[in-house]
Design a protein around this motif. Structure first.
Motif, PDB file in Angstrom:
ATOM      1  N   LEU A   6       0.809  -1.220   0.000  1.00  0.00           N
ATOM      2  CA  LEU A   6       0.000   0.000   0.000  1.00  0.00           C
ATOM      3  C   LEU A   6       0.841   1.268   0.000  1.00  0.00           C
ATOM      4  N   ALA A   7       1.940   1.282   0.713  1.00  0.00           N
ATOM      5  CA  ALA A   7       2.811   2.459   0.750  1.00  0.00           C
ATOM      6  C   ALA A   7       3.392   2.735  -0.628  1.00  0.00           C
ATOM      7  N   ARG A   9       2.028   1.861  -3.477  1.00  0.00           N
ATOM      8  CA  ARG A   9       0.918   2.323  -4.313  1.00  0.00           C
ATOM      9  C   ARG A   9       0.647   3.813  -4.095  1.00  0.00           C
ATOM     10  N   ARG A  10       0.652   4.243  -2.808  1.00  0.00           N
ATOM     11  CA  ARG A  10       0.452   5.674  -2.510  1.00  0.00           C
ATOM     12  C   ARG A  10       1.547   6.515  -3.157  1.00  0.00           C
ATOM     13  N   HIS A  11       2.778   6.038  -3.051  1.00  0.00           N
ATOM     14  CA  HIS A  11       3.900   6.760  -3.642  1.00  0.00           C
ATOM     15  C   HIS A  11       3.736   6.870  -5.158  1.00  0.00           C
ATOM     16  N   ARG A  13       0.880   6.699  -6.882  1.00  0.00           N
ATOM     17  CA  ARG A  13      -0.245   7.591  -7.171  1.00  0.00           C
ATOM     18  C   ARG A  13       0.154   9.062  -7.021  1.00  0.00           C
ATOM     19  N   SER A  14       0.911   9.398  -5.976  1.00  0.00           N
ATOM     20  CA  SER A  14       1.322  10.789  -5.791  1.00  0.00           C
ATOM     21  C   SER A  14       2.272  11.226  -6.910  1.00  0.00           C
ATOM     22  N   ARG A  17       0.039  11.951  -9.898  1.00  0.00           N
ATOM     23  CA  ARG A  17      -0.644  13.244  -9.727  1.00  0.00           C
ATOM     24  C   ARG A  17       0.312  14.411  -9.982  1.00  0.00           C
TER      25      ARG A  17
END
Length: 122
Positions: A6-7, A9-11, A13-14, A17
């Motif tokens: 998950l970490a 994936r967040r990285h 996604r950011s 963006r």
């Protein structure tokens, strides 16, 4: 989608963006530079060819406005100025007439104030 962390994936996604934001900024800058870029081509040539005629029309309009300004200074009736305002067609003429009306009204108010509150000389 390939990672389960998950970490990570967040990285990702950011980062996506941030890239989208940068692309949007570049597009906005490109659009702004196009919007304010001077026109090129035959339009500029047309302006050069028509310049003497437009210059003559501008000088003629300035002379007309100067004559109107002198005429307005002689008028001391707001109703007469209002009639002129309604009959005027050009923006600059209307602007001069409105200024003359404001000036007359200010003088009337000032005259009334002096008659109501006389100034004592000591």
């Amino acid at each position: 989608e390939a990672t389960l962390d998950l970490a990570e994936r967040r990285h990702i996604r950011s980062a996506i963006r941030e890239l989208q934001r940068q692309e949007l900024e570049r597009d906005e800058e490109a659009l702004a530079s196009k919007r304010f870029r001077p026109e090129r081509g035959s339009h500029r040539q047309d302006d050069k060819e028509n310049w003497p005629r437009s210059r003559h029309l501008e000088e003629e309009q300035q002379a007309t406005l100067a004559a109107l300004s002198q005429q307005l200074e002689a008028i001391t009736d707001v109703e007469e100025l209002t009639k002129l305002l309604r009959a005027a067609g050009e923006y600059e003429e209307r602007k001069l007439i409105r200024a003359a009306i404001r000036k007359l009204r200010a003088e009337e108010i000032e005259g009334e104030a002096l008659s109501v509150y006389p100034v004592a000389v000591t």
